[in-house]
Structures are given as C-alpha cells and as structure tokens.
Design an enzyme around this catalytic site. Structure first.
Site, PDB file in Angstrom:
ATOM      1  N   ASP A  67      33.796 -25.189 -66.745  1.00  0.00           N
ATOM      2  CA  ASP A  67      33.803 -26.495 -66.082  1.00  0.00           C
ATOM      3  C   ASP A  67      33.490 -26.363 -64.599  1.00  0.00           C
ATOM      4  O   ASP A  67      33.450 -25.259 -64.046  1.00  0.00           O
ATOM      5  CB  ASP A  67      35.148 -27.220 -66.288  1.00  0.00           C
ATOM      6  CG  ASP A  67      36.341 -26.265 -66.290  1.00  0.00           C
ATOM      7  OD1 ASP A  67      36.237 -25.199 -65.674  1.00  0.00           O
ATOM      8  OD2 ASP A  67      37.363 -26.587 -66.909  1.00  0.00           O
ATOM      9  N   ASN A 136      49.270 -30.400 -69.954  1.00  0.00           N
ATOM     10  CA  ASN A 136      49.140 -31.457 -70.954  1.00  0.00           C
ATOM     11  C   ASN A 136      48.324 -30.995 -72.163  1.00  0.00           C
ATOM     12  O   ASN A 136      47.933 -31.800 -72.995  1.00  0.00           O
ATOM     13  CB  ASN A 136      48.499 -32.709 -70.328  1.00  0.00           C
ATOM     14  CG  ASN A 136      47.100 -32.442 -69.801  1.00  0.00           C
ATOM     15  OD1 ASN A 136      46.544 -31.354 -69.967  1.00  0.00           O
ATOM     16  ND2 ASN A 136      46.510 -33.442 -69.151  1.00  0.00           N
ATOM     17  N   HIS A 138      45.329 -29.528 -72.099  1.00  0.00           N
ATOM     18  CA  HIS A 138      43.857 -29.551 -71.999  1.00  0.00           C
ATOM     19  C   HIS A 138      43.279 -28.131 -72.067  1.00  0.00           C
ATOM     20  O   HIS A 138      43.923 -27.166 -71.678  1.00  0.00           O
ATOM     21  CB  HIS A 138      43.367 -30.328 -70.773  1.00  0.00           C
ATOM     22  CG  HIS A 138      43.598 -29.695 -69.444  1.00  0.00           C
ATOM     23  ND1 HIS A 138      43.937 -30.420 -68.326  1.00  0.00           N
ATOM     24  CD2 HIS A 138      43.517 -28.413 -69.022  1.00  0.00           C
ATOM     25  CE1 HIS A 138      44.050 -29.613 -67.291  1.00  0.00           C
ATOM     26  NE2 HIS A 138      43.798 -28.381 -67.688  1.00  0.00           N
ATOM     27  N   GLU A 143      40.700 -33.486 -71.575  1.00  0.00           N
ATOM     28  CA  GLU A 143      42.047 -34.045 -71.464  1.00  0.00           C
ATOM     29  C   GLU A 143      42.502 -34.612 -72.813  1.00  0.00           C
ATOM     30  O   GLU A 143      41.678 -34.800 -73.725  1.00  0.00           O
ATOM     31  CB  GLU A 143      42.035 -35.148 -70.384  1.00  0.00           C
ATOM     32  CG  GLU A 143      41.622 -34.665 -68.990  1.00  0.00           C
ATOM     33  CD  GLU A 143      42.711 -33.856 -68.255  1.00  0.00           C
ATOM     34  OE1 GLU A 143      43.608 -33.281 -68.912  1.00  0.00           O
ATOM     35  OE2 GLU A 143      42.657 -33.794 -67.019  1.00  0.00           O
TER      36      GLU A 143
HETATM   37  C1  F6R Z   1      39.741 -24.053 -65.698  1.00  0.00           C
HETATM   38  C2  F6R Z   1      40.101 -24.728 -66.932  1.00  0.00           C
HETATM   39  C3  F6R Z   1      41.443 -25.337 -67.142  1.00  0.00           C
HETATM   40  C4  F6R Z   1      42.588 -24.402 -66.753  1.00  0.00           C
HETATM   41  C5  F6R Z   1      43.911 -25.128 -66.884  1.00  0.00           C
HETATM   42  C6  F6R Z   1      45.073 -24.272 -66.467  1.00  0.00           C
HETATM   43  O1  F6R Z   1      38.426 -23.555 -65.801  1.00  0.00           O
HETATM   44  O2  F6R Z   1      39.277 -24.824 -67.774  1.00  0.00           O
HETATM   45  O3  F6R Z   1      41.582 -25.696 -68.486  1.00  0.00           O
HETATM   46  O4  F6R Z   1      42.563 -23.268 -67.573  1.00  0.00           O
HETATM   47  O5  F6R Z   1      43.889 -26.278 -66.091  1.00  0.00           O
HETATM   48  O6  F6R Z   1      44.993 -24.025 -65.089  1.00  0.00           O
HETATM   49  P1  F6R Z   1      45.905 -22.931 -64.389  1.00  0.00           P
HETATM   50  O7  F6R Z   1      45.511 -21.625 -64.949  1.00  0.00           O
HETATM   51  O8  F6R Z   1      45.577 -23.047 -62.922  1.00  0.00           O
HETATM   52  O9  F6R Z   1      47.324 -23.285 -64.714  1.00  0.00           O
END
Ligand code: F6R
Length: 248
Positions: A67, A136, A138, A143
């Site tokens: 992303d 959540n 994702h 989401e």
């Molecule tokens: C980032 C991504 C997100 C993160 C998720 C957890 O490229 O795809 O799905 O893996 O938001 O983020 P952290 O690791 O910062 O808790």
C-alpha cells in the site's frame, strides 16, 4: 495455518527474518510482497544483517509494497516508498528499480490502481507476502467490510487506522485520509503468506483469525481460506483483555 508463538517482538523479528532469509537463499529472484509499519521493521533490520553477513546477492528480487498513502511524495519520510527504501534497499545498497510501490501522487488514482495490478501480474504475482494486521483486522489497508474479491483500490482510511498511525506523523490530522491498497483477492493470490502480529492491541484481530471463522468484518480472517499461511505471533497478541480478565 502454521502458528509460531514467540515471547516478544524481538523473537518475532528473529524468527520471521530467518524464514525470509531461507526463502531468499532458495529463490534469488523471489517476488516479495512487503508490508510496512511498526510490526515488520525489526524483521527487515534483522534480515539486512543476515543478508550482509552471508553476502547474499538480492539484486534479482522484486518487492511489491502492499500500500501507499495518497498525497505523499516518495521522498516524504512517512511514505511507504521511503519506508521500504530505507529499510531494505538503502542498507543493502540495492537500486530500487525493482521496488513496486503504488504512486500516491498520481492524478488518476483509478488508472494507477489498474496499472499496479497489471504490474503485479507482469512480475508473475507475489511468491511470499509479508503481512501485518491492523487492530481492526485490516490487512494492507483493506478496512473492515472490504469485499474479499477486491483488487488494488483506493480506500478511505478509518478513524481508528489514522489514530493508530498518528504515532508516525506526530498528529492524527497529519495522517493522510486515503491510501491505495492491494486488494484482498490480490493478497490471496500470493503463493504463501507470512503474517506477523505483536502486541496486545492486536489480540482481538488474532482471536478472530484463530477462531477459524471467515468474516468480512475482520479482513484478516480471509486468510483462513489460504492454503499456505505462517503466523508468527507474540504471546501478548494471543491474549485479549477479556481473556486476561477471565484468568484473574
Ligand atoms: C502496512 C499495512 C498495514 C499494517 C497494519 C499494522 O503496509 O499494510 O496493514 O500492517 O496497519 O501496522 P503496525 O505494524 O504499524 O501495527
């Protein structure tokens, strides 16, 4: 799903980097799907150490970012292009020519999504996808409620995701409101998946996954339908507040 339970984040990074290192040794032109954020940072650091110590040549690999924020230039410190450059390409002294990252400044975001999806197909799809998980549930920035058949698309980030990522930007209002994310069906096409989860704030999402259910409200649960998933999870990410309350 293979579940590897570890004591803490450091052990998670050690385990995950060892798995990645072995895969890269076996397959020097691996197409590696890369997550960003807090969870995999230590894994990338340890992987870099291992690769440098073994003098492994990674010049033939391709990385595919999951992303990118809409509206951030590539050289913005919080862009995911910048993240993968500073965590992998720069320390390994590799040219980022083979780093695929959605272009968040495109003036035609829909076209950019289509182009990104085509670029993934053109490199033959992702061999090994590293994933983190949001509080959540994702994956990527898919989401809750995102259709499982989704391809690369533009998302409105939820308030909870912007709040969670405020720690990188200093303030929630600085966190972009939109991102481009690889879709759930694209993630599911990866040949194998390495999912990392650490910290008690991820426990609800991990619990939903390990319940075996498949539920659009918890995007991570789609991985219950994938044939090759390894989850490396810290002990605290296995215990929800409700579980610890019941233990008292
Ligand atoms: C980032 C991504 C997100 C993160 C998720 C957890 O490229 O795809 O799905 O893996 O938001 O983020 P952290 O690791 O910062 O808790």
């Amino acid at each position: 799903m293979d579940v590897i339970t570890v004591n803490d984040k450091q052990e998670m990074s050690e385990k995950a980097s060892a798995i990645l290192f072995n895969e890269l040794k076996r397959n020097p032109d691996l197409v590696l799907g890369v997550a960003t954020g807090g969870t995999p940072a230590g894994t990338y650091n340890k992987l870099v150490e291992k690769v440098l110590a073994a003098n492994l040549d990674l010049s033939e690999i391709t990385t595919v970012n999951l992303d990118e924020y809409v509206g951030l230039a590539r050289d913005h410190e919080e862009s995911y292009w910048h993240y993968i450059y500073t965590h992998l390409y720069e320390p390994l002294n590799l040219s980022p020519d083979r780093a695929l990252v959605p272009y968040g400044l495109s003036d035609d975001l829909q076209a950019e999504c289509t182009k990104y999806e085509e670029a993934i197909q053109k490199v033959g799809g992702v061999d090994l996808q590293i994933l983190g998980v949001g509080r959540n549930g994702h994956i990527g920035f898919n989401e809750p409620g995102t259709p499982f058949k989704s391809k690369t698309h533009v998302v409105e980030l939820t308030d909870s995701t912007r709040q969670a990522n405020a720690r990188f930007f200093g303030h929630k209002e600085e966190v972009p409101t939109q991102a481009i994310t690889v879709g759930i069906s694209t993630i599911m096409e990866s040949r194998s998946i390495l999912l990392l989860a650490s910290g008690k704030e991820k426990a609800e999402a991990v619990k939903a996954l390990l319940s075996g259910a498949v539920d659009q409200k918890w995007p991570v649960t789609v991985l219950n339908q994938h044939p090759s998933v390894t989850l490396v999870v810290t002990k605290d990410a296995l215990e929800t507040e409700e579980d610890s309350y019941n233990d008292q």
